[in-house]
Design a protein around this motif. Structure first.
Motif, mmCIF file in Angstrom:
data_model
loop_
_atom_site.group_PDB
_atom_site.id
_atom_site.type_symbol
_atom_site.label_atom_id
_atom_site.label_comp_id
_atom_site.label_asym_id
_atom_site.label_seq_id
_atom_site.Cartn_x
_atom_site.Cartn_y
_atom_site.Cartn_z
ATOM 1 N N LYS A 49 0.252 24.344 -29.138
ATOM 2 C CA LYS A 49 0.661 24.067 -27.764
ATOM 3 C C LYS A 49 -0.486 24.353 -26.787
ATOM 4 C CE LYS A 49 4.832 23.011 -28.994
ATOM 5 N NZ LYS A 49 5.292 21.592 -28.945
ATOM 6 N N ASP A 50 -0.675 23.427 -25.862
ATOM 7 C CA ASP A 50 -1.674 23.611 -24.819
ATOM 8 C C ASP A 50 -1.091 24.508 -23.735
ATOM 9 O OD1 ASP A 50 -3.595 23.446 -22.857
ATOM 10 O OD2 ASP A 50 -3.784 21.265 -22.923
ATOM 11 N N ARG A 51 -1.605 25.729 -23.631
ATOM 12 C CA ARG A 51 -1.142 26.692 -22.638
ATOM 13 C C ARG A 51 -2.155 26.857 -21.501
ATOM 14 N NH1 ARG A 51 4.054 26.556 -24.073
ATOM 15 N NH2 ARG A 51 4.463 27.442 -26.140
ATOM 16 N N THR A 52 -3.029 25.882 -21.346
ATOM 17 C CA THR A 52 -4.038 25.955 -20.299
ATOM 18 C C THR A 52 -3.380 25.925 -18.927
ATOM 19 O OG1 THR A 52 -5.590 24.777 -21.724
ATOM 20 C CG2 THR A 52 -6.129 24.868 -19.375
ATOM 21 N N PRO A 53 -3.755 26.824 -18.015
ATOM 22 C CA PRO A 53 -3.183 26.796 -16.661
ATOM 23 C C PRO A 53 -3.466 25.473 -15.966
ATOM 24 C CG PRO A 53 -4.393 28.837 -17.051
ATOM 25 C CD PRO A 53 -4.699 27.920 -18.197
ATOM 26 N N ARG A 54 -2.676 25.168 -14.974
ATOM 27 C CA ARG A 54 -2.860 23.911 -14.250
ATOM 28 C C ARG A 54 -4.237 23.801 -13.625
ATOM 29 N NH1 ARG A 54 2.842 22.600 -11.043
ATOM 30 N NH2 ARG A 54 4.150 22.384 -12.922
ATOM 31 N N ALA A 55 -4.838 24.920 -13.312
ATOM 32 C CA ALA A 55 -6.180 24.901 -12.726
ATOM 33 C C ALA A 55 -7.223 24.413 -13.726
ATOM 34 C CB ALA A 55 -6.553 26.297 -12.231
ATOM 35 N N GLY A 56 -6.862 24.399 -15.014
ATOM 36 C CA GLY A 56 -7.759 23.865 -16.029
ATOM 37 C C GLY A 56 -8.693 24.871 -16.648
ATOM 38 N N SER A 57 -8.621 26.130 -16.258
ATOM 39 C CA SER A 57 -9.496 27.149 -16.823
ATOM 40 C C SER A 57 -8.785 28.498 -16.784
ATOM 41 C CB SER A 57 -10.802 27.208 -16.041
ATOM 42 O OG SER A 57 -11.692 28.146 -16.600
ATOM 43 N N PRO A 58 -8.898 29.292 -17.845
ATOM 44 C CA PRO A 58 -9.558 28.961 -19.106
ATOM 45 C C PRO A 58 -8.663 28.110 -20.002
ATOM 46 C CG PRO A 58 -8.643 31.157 -19.209
ATOM 47 C CD PRO A 58 -8.401 30.667 -17.807
ATOM 48 N N LEU A 59 -9.288 27.381 -20.926
ATOM 49 C CA LEU A 59 -8.519 26.632 -21.913
ATOM 50 C C LEU A 59 -7.777 27.607 -22.813
ATOM 51 C CD1 LEU A 59 -11.123 23.943 -23.083
ATOM 52 C CD2 LEU A 59 -9.110 23.553 -21.661
ATOM 53 N N CYS A 60 -6.572 27.250 -23.210
ATOM 54 C CA CYS A 60 -5.792 28.120 -24.089
ATOM 55 C C CYS A 60 -4.849 27.283 -24.943
ATOM 56 C CB CYS A 60 -5.000 29.139 -23.273
ATOM 57 S SG CYS A 60 -4.039 30.285 -24.298
ATOM 58 N N PHE A 61 -4.929 27.475 -26.263
ATOM 59 C CA PHE A 61 -4.018 26.828 -27.204
ATOM 60 C C PHE A 61 -3.343 27.898 -28.044
ATOM 61 C CE2 PHE A 61 -6.272 23.186 -25.827
ATOM 62 C CZ PHE A 61 -5.500 22.072 -26.134
ATOM 63 N N GLU A 62 -2.050 27.684 -28.325
ATOM 64 C CA GLU A 62 -1.249 28.675 -29.034
ATOM 65 C C GLU A 62 -0.648 28.059 -30.287
ATOM 66 O OE1 GLU A 62 1.684 31.939 -27.281
ATOM 67 O OE2 GLU A 62 2.598 29.945 -27.308
ATOM 68 N N SER A 63 -0.687 28.801 -31.380
ATOM 69 C CA SER A 63 -0.144 28.317 -32.645
ATOM 70 C C SER A 63 1.364 28.107 -32.540
ATOM 71 C CB SER A 63 -0.450 29.312 -33.767
ATOM 72 O OG SER A 63 0.184 30.550 -33.523
ATOM 73 N N PRO A 64 1.940 27.271 -33.410
ATOM 74 C CA PRO A 64 3.379 27.001 -33.335
ATOM 75 C C PRO A 64 4.251 28.249 -33.427
ATOM 76 C CG PRO A 64 2.308 25.356 -34.706
ATOM 77 C CD PRO A 64 1.259 26.394 -34.393
ATOM 78 N N ASP A 65 3.800 29.277 -34.148
ATOM 79 C CA ASP A 65 4.613 30.494 -34.241
ATOM 80 C C ASP A 65 4.240 31.521 -33.178
ATOM 81 O OD1 ASP A 65 2.214 31.479 -35.113
ATOM 82 O OD2 ASP A 65 2.986 32.359 -36.972
ATOM 83 N N ARG A 66 3.358 31.141 -32.261
ATOM 84 C CA ARG A 66 2.985 31.951 -31.106
ATOM 85 C C ARG A 66 2.238 33.240 -31.454
ATOM 86 N NH1 ARG A 66 8.268 31.714 -27.033
ATOM 87 N NH2 ARG A 66 8.409 29.433 -26.920
ATOM 88 N N THR A 67 1.638 33.288 -32.635
ATOM 89 C CA THR A 67 0.936 34.511 -33.017
ATOM 90 C C THR A 67 -0.578 34.409 -32.859
ATOM 91 O OG1 THR A 67 0.749 33.873 -35.344
ATOM 92 C CG2 THR A 67 2.729 35.100 -34.684
ATOM 93 N N VAL A 68 -1.112 33.203 -32.745
ATOM 94 C CA VAL A 68 -2.564 33.028 -32.658
ATOM 95 C C VAL A 68 -2.894 32.198 -31.433
ATOM 96 C CG1 VAL A 68 -4.656 32.227 -33.846
ATOM 97 C CG2 VAL A 68 -2.730 33.103 -35.186
ATOM 98 N N ARG A 69 -3.941 32.587 -30.736
ATOM 99 C CA ARG A 69 -4.385 31.866 -29.545
ATOM 100 C C ARG A 69 -5.873 31.566 -29.645
ATOM 101 N NH1 ARG A 69 -0.861 35.456 -28.847
ATOM 102 N NH2 ARG A 69 -2.428 37.109 -28.906
ATOM 103 N N VAL A 70 -6.234 30.363 -29.238
ATOM 104 C CA VAL A 70 -7.635 29.946 -29.163
ATOM 105 C C VAL A 70 -7.921 29.599 -27.714
ATOM 106 C CG1 VAL A 70 -9.335 28.221 -29.867
ATOM 107 C CG2 VAL A 70 -7.674 29.072 -31.528
ATOM 108 N N GLY A 71 -8.920 30.234 -27.145
ATOM 109 C CA GLY A 71 -9.232 30.001 -25.747
ATOM 110 C C GLY A 71 -10.717 29.813 -25.508
ATOM 111 N N TYR A 72 -11.023 29.127 -24.435
ATOM 112 C CA TYR A 72 -12.417 28.953 -24.016
ATOM 113 C C TYR A 72 -12.499 29.251 -22.529
ATOM 114 C CZ TYR A 72 -16.951 26.896 -22.950
ATOM 115 O OH TYR A 72 -18.238 26.705 -22.514
#
Length: 284
Positions: A49-72
């Motif tokens: 899931k793309d959890r990036t804020p509407r402002a567009g920064s920082p980028l954030c993606f969350e795994s389907p089970d909500r345990t892992v996040r990848v951000g830039y």
């Protein structure tokens, strides 16, 4: 920086579109960061899931089970990729892990780690050192378990200091004047999933060059870097990108909130977007 003769393109019948100049860059760990979508679109297609804020920064993606996040975080200095796992319990208890990667880590190398997080570990026990040793990296122990690239410009290390342990990687560039500088570094918790660390090691040691457009090779002046002109049709770039995403779709299904992989063949192995099929390693 050394340049080779341009390779024959062999595109076949001419079409309406025009080839665009790019460069094959090696060693790959000095190719520069690349296009963030190489990471984010693969995660999106894999059900994250793309959890990036509407402002567009920082980028954030969350795994389907909500345990892992990848951000830039591109708005901070220096820009940084962050990958982390938190506890699943509501009270916040439980152990997690954390990893940070400098923005100059090529996305194709980082993808070795993040792609692996979208699928469960393989049946065999992960071996981080195996892909490095198979590609002639110098693997040994001098204080820490360490693997060094054949040209000495990249290192992966398992550190144990005063009871604390972590994975650490870096890449260094040497100028024509002989001075060396740190290009990027990465730190991963010792509890990070080993199959993902193995994926990172495999991508780091992959001998294939990476494709970059003009003006996107920040370390081109480094003594170790070789660039090879390579003409690419826009449709080819799109095709390679689509093939990568198609592979994710073909091998992933979302079940119970987590990505489980099928063994169904995809018909072909898509080339790394940054290393077109047929692109070889460094010539001697």
């Amino acid at each position: 920086m050394r340049r080779r003769q341009q390779r024959p393109a062999g595109w076949g019948p001419a079409g309406a579109e025009l080839p665009q100049p790019h460069y094959l860059v090696e060693p790959r760990h000095l190719a520069g960061g690349g296009d963030l979508r190489h990471i984010t679109e693969y995660l999106r297609v894999s059900g994250w899931k793309d959890r990036t804020p509407r402002a567009g920064s920082p980028l954030c993606f969350e795994s389907p089970d909500r345990t892992v996040r990848v951000g830039y975080a591109g708005h901070i200095i220096p820009p940084t990729w962050t990958v982390s796992s938190g506890p699943r319990t509501n009270d916040g208890t439980g152990a997690g892990w954390h990893a940070t990667f400098g923005a100059a880590v090529p996305v194709e190398i980082l993808a070795g780690f993040t792609d692996a997080l979208t699928r469960p570990p393989a049946p065999h026990a992960p071996d981080v050192w195996r892909p490095l040793a198979q590609r002639d990296w110098n693997v040994g122990k001098k204080g820490h378990h360490t693997a060094t690239s054949p040209d000495g410009s990249a290192i992966l290390q398992y550190r144990q200091d005063e009871g604390r342990a972590c994975w650490w990687a870096c890449a260094n560039a040497t100028t024509a004047a002989g001075t060396s500088s740190r290009v990027w570094s990465a730190v991963l918790s010792d509890t990070a999933p080993l199959h993902a660390v193995e994926g990172f090691a495999a991508a780091l040691s992959d001998p294939r060059p990476l494709l970059r457009p003009p003006g996107h090779i920040p370390f081109a002046a480094a003594r170790q870097v070789t660039t090879t002109p390579y003409m690419v049709l826009p449709s080819q770039l799109g095709s390679w990108q689509r093939a990568r995403l198609a592979a994710a779709r073909a091998t992933t299904r979302v079940k119970g909130g987590w990505a489980l992989h099928r063994t169904r063949p995809t018909g072909h192995t898509p080339p790394d977007y940054a290393a077109p099929s047929g692109a070889g390693g460094r010539s001697r």
